[in-house]
Design an enzyme around this catalytic site. Sequence first.
Site, PDB file in Angstrom:
ATOM      1  N   GLY A  91       0.826  -1.195   0.000  1.00 36.23           N
ATOM      2  CA  GLY A  91       0.000   0.000   0.000  1.00 36.23           C
ATOM      3  C   GLY A  91       0.859   1.242   0.000  1.00 36.23           C
ATOM      4  O   GLY A  91       2.079   1.179  -0.241  1.00 36.23           O
ATOM      5  N   ASP A 102      -6.258   6.592  11.224  1.00 41.69           N
ATOM      6  CA  ASP A 102      -6.434   5.940   9.929  1.00 41.69           C
ATOM      7  C   ASP A 102      -7.357   4.734  10.077  1.00 41.69           C
ATOM      8  O   ASP A 102      -7.070   3.643   9.564  1.00 41.69           O
ATOM      9  CB  ASP A 102      -5.085   5.518   9.344  1.00 41.69           C
ATOM     10  CG  ASP A 102      -5.162   5.236   7.846  1.00 41.69           C
ATOM     11  OD1 ASP A 102      -6.070   5.776   7.188  1.00 41.69           O
ATOM     12  OD2 ASP A 102      -4.313   4.485   7.337  1.00 41.69           O
TER      13      ASP A 102
END
Length: 553
Positions: A261, A382
């Site tokens: 990612g 997050d």
Amino acid sequence: MAVAMIDDPPSTQKARRGEDDPYILTAGASQRGRHRAELVHGTAKITGEIKRVLRSRMRAGALTIAIALTLWLMRDIYEGFVYMAWVRVGLILFYAVSAGMLYSEREMSLRQLRAFEFGLFSIVALWFAADRYHFTWEAATDGDTPALIFAVAFSVMIYFAFLIAYAIFVPNTWKRALLATGLMALVPIAVIEALRVRQFEAYSFVRETLTFAQMTSLALILLVGVFMATLGTHRINTLRREVFEAKQVGQYELTKKIGSGGMGEVWEARHGLLARPAAIKLIRPEIVGALNPESAQGTFSSFEQEARATALLRSTHTVEVYDFGVTEDGTFYYVMEMLDGLDFDSLVSRFGPVPPARAVYLLRQACESLADAHEHGLIHRDVKPANLFTCHMGRDFDFVKILDFGLVRAWQDDNAEERTPRLSEAAGTPAYLAPEVARGRPDVTERTDIYSLACVGYWLLSGQQVFQGSSASDIVAQHLREPPPPPSSRCDKPIPAALEAIIMRCLEKDPAARPASMVELSDLLAACDLGESWTAEDAREWWAQHLEAGDDG
């Protein structure tokens, strides 16, 4: 690469190698007479890797030699001239059997494999030496100049091929490769010199036919072969070692890449001594903007502080952190427990929106993890479906784990503003970004995670993100200004009004209008009248039907 300091004398160090092979331990003198040993992943691991590579390469080499000798013999039979046929058949059988032994599962020590290597290459080298001597002697005694030149040139060509093949097939140190290939290169010259002993006249003819310049050229060709083989051996094994070491992080061996990612890569790994499975996240310095030593030091000091703080969390719903550190190339890593399950993103993408009761069941567990973090003065920043996992843990199913606390910040730390920034102030994922984070405001609190978790709940219930747009900036702008549509308007299945009201309250633009804490949010969810329930037995049955049965989606 782990580095250990060893006080043992060199003799003890050699004994510790277990196998007398230069790959296993490299030691050099350092200050105060101490010896620094680079124990990258343990002598047993290095020895095992060498044995595996050596065995496979010798197996291929033995097969190649057997096939080459067979084709050569068939050609000679076709031409009607067979020299020492039974010896050649015996050599073919020897190399075929040797290849079979190397294919078997019979355990062999590194010393035995090295002896096997010596036998395989020395026997064929001696055979070709005898063969070339025979044909060189015949050409010399017959006074056949073309045949003599061909015999010598062919010998050089064969042994040049031997030199390159040795570098390709045998993993070795450059010193051992130099010794072995140097001896091979001497064979053609030794064959010619052997004629002096057997027949001086034949040797004189050889000397007259092959000028000094020609012999020098042949010798230079062989020297080039020795140089190429030695350099090739060194380079191949350097690359092989680098690749092998690249798969090592601390005491963990990387086995399979399982994700990547914006912040780095995640690998499945196994502890070298405990054989414990783990997941390792690697964060390269360039990803976080650590492009110079000063910013790199600040960046990873910040990561270290947060990794230590995360390791203090004790909620069973927070992924366990085993280890963390920085590799020699500046890559930050942290080692986590391996999870058997799937993240919320995959859960909804594969199986569709979850029933309201199951959504509450999952969200309340996430509240437990985040409440623990908030009590320790940390916010996640997050929270998103990809960072929440539903797992199979022992006898428990639908057991939630929150991971990737890579963006956590100490919101109760008086010196928080003095910490080295490593990410933008709007760090996070746009689809789950709280308005106050998007604005870059300093009053980021636990209610920021509440907003993001509500976005996750919205995803679980509807299979849709709260806001959608053509770009990240468009989505962020909607979080800042647009009222969110109710999740019931985005899906076909009914959503209890009380649950929808909780989600919408958590999505308020003003943090003060949201629930004050994760504990309060969990209590609100628990008191919500859903008209149905989701129990541990329901979770077990769902897993048995959809995942335990091997559904790959």
